[in-house]
Write an enzyme that holds these catalytic residues in place. Structure first.
Site, PDB file in Angstrom:
ATOM      1  N   ASN A  18      12.335  -1.481   3.339  1.00  0.00           N
ATOM      2  CA  ASN A  18      11.222  -1.932   2.500  1.00  0.00           C
ATOM      3  C   ASN A  18      11.664  -3.052   1.568  1.00  0.00           C
ATOM      4  OD1 ASN A  18      10.140   0.347   3.660  1.00  0.00           O
ATOM      5  ND2 ASN A  18       9.567   1.332   1.730  1.00  0.00           N
ATOM      6  N   ASP A  64       2.244   3.246   1.439  1.00  0.00           N
ATOM      7  CA  ASP A  64       3.536   3.339   0.758  1.00  0.00           C
ATOM      8  C   ASP A  64       3.396   4.338  -0.402  1.00  0.00           C
ATOM      9  OD1 ASP A  64       6.157   2.613   0.224  1.00  0.00           O
ATOM     10  OD2 ASP A  64       5.625   0.815  -0.921  1.00  0.00           O
TER      11      ASP A  64
HETATM   12 ZN   LIG Z   1       9.474   2.723  -2.359  1.00  0.00          ZN
END
Ligand SMILES: [Zn+2]
Length: 332
Positions: free
Chosen positions: A277, A93
């Site tokens: 996310n 990420d």
């Molecule tokens: Zn992010």
């Protein structure tokens, strides 16, 4: 050199293709410790959902990258043991450099994000292209997520005070020049538990903040220019008021918390948005349960007795996300 295939992981190619076609989004959940990972795997096995395990810069610092990679391998075996072999992606990420992405690719990650969104456009293109060329030239194709537009908010080491919406006129050029497999865009989501300032929101009669709606007009414009191309939303926690209330009831203080309403995420998941996310909601669920245990049982000092309930609540939350918000349940 470790290839993700040796670890039993998959890249995102097939998953996102199916998700775009099927009108749902794959959950991308962050993990830093065993309890979070157990909750994610249990929830995704029980709902038969594919899953993207995300490792942030903060997670690498906290838990160690090697540790996390072996934990992801453990997650694959654990899912099998639970009786359903859900597809599991190990994703970096917010990678911020070529070296970091390269290192992750060489140590078993099946997908990476290179976030050049804070750079001038041409530099973002050049950096993203470099990562893509490396990732795609591996024996086992590693997928790459790029980003255009800037999200406001704070997430581990990623922070920005102001957001810039993605400019739809840039997306085709960016995807063509870089060769990315998916694109994170900014349409009003935001990192952290305070996604908007109170003055940006309206208020209900009992003082609950209602955030401004996501910019679906920008999303539609992007979909027109990149038909069927996988789009990613970061910062998509809903910041459930129930958790904020429990935390505050048991001594916490989380003023001005506000997230993205679930019905908006559900709408986004039906479009080309194929990866969503979620991190802050998991933090809130765990914190709420841990505070509750500490407050109700002041003599408790066995970590299993407060991490256990936190893990159970996290699993419940993620099952709800897969079933009711993202639509990924039953798609593994
Ligand atoms: Zn992010």
């Amino acid at each position: 050199m470790v290839s993700y295939k040796e670890l039993g992981l998959v890249n995102t190619v097939e998953l996102v293709k199916k998700a775009v076609k099927g009108g749902y989004a794959i959950p991308a959940y962050n993990f830093n410790n065993m309890e979070q990972l157990q909750a994610i795997v249990q929830a995704c096995v029980e709902t038969k959902s594919p899953v993207i395990l995300q490792v942030s810069a903060g997670a690498r610092k906290y838990a160690n990258q090697t540790m996390l990679r072996y934990m992801a391998q453990g997650a694959v075996e654990y899912a099998k043991e639970l009786g359903f072999n859900v597809p599991i992606v190990l994703h970096l990420d917010h990678g911020d450099s070529f070296e970091l992405c390269k290192n992750c690719i060489e140590t078993g990650f099946s997908s990476v994000m290179i976030d050049g969104s804070s750079l001038p456009y041409e530099e973002n293109v050049a950096l993203t292209k470099k990562v893509v060329e490396f990732a795609h030239s591996q024996k086992d194709y590693v997928t790459v997520e790029g980003e255009l537009g800037v999200l406001a908010g704070v997430e581990d080491d990623v922070s920005a005070e102001h957001s810039h919406y993605t400019q739809p006129q840039e997306v085709q050029d960016f995807v063509k020049k870089t060769g990315v497999d998916s694109l994170a865009i900014s349409i009003g989501t935001s990192h952290g538990r305070m996604k908007f300032k109170p003055e940006q929101c309206t208020k209900t009669a009992d003082g609950v903040l209602i955030p401004p709606p996501l910019r679906f007009d920008i999303l539609e414009e992007i979909e027109k220019r990149l038909p069927g191309f996988p789009i990613v939303l970061h910062g998509s926690s809903s910041v459930p008021i129930e958790y904020v209330k429990i935390i505050e009831k048991f001594g916490g203080k989380l003023s001005d918390s506000v997230g993205i309403p679930e019905e908006q995420l559900r709408k986004a998941a039906k479009s080309a948005v194929c990866k969503i996310n979620i991190d802050s909601d998991g933090r809130l669920a765990m914190t709420a349960m841990i505070r509750k245990v500490f407050s109700e049982k002041p003599d408790e000092f066995d970590p299993r007795k407060y991490l256990g309930p936190a893990r159970d609540e996290l699993k419940k939350l993620y099952m709800h996300k897969n079933l009711e918000v993202l639509g990924s349940a039953g798609k593994a």
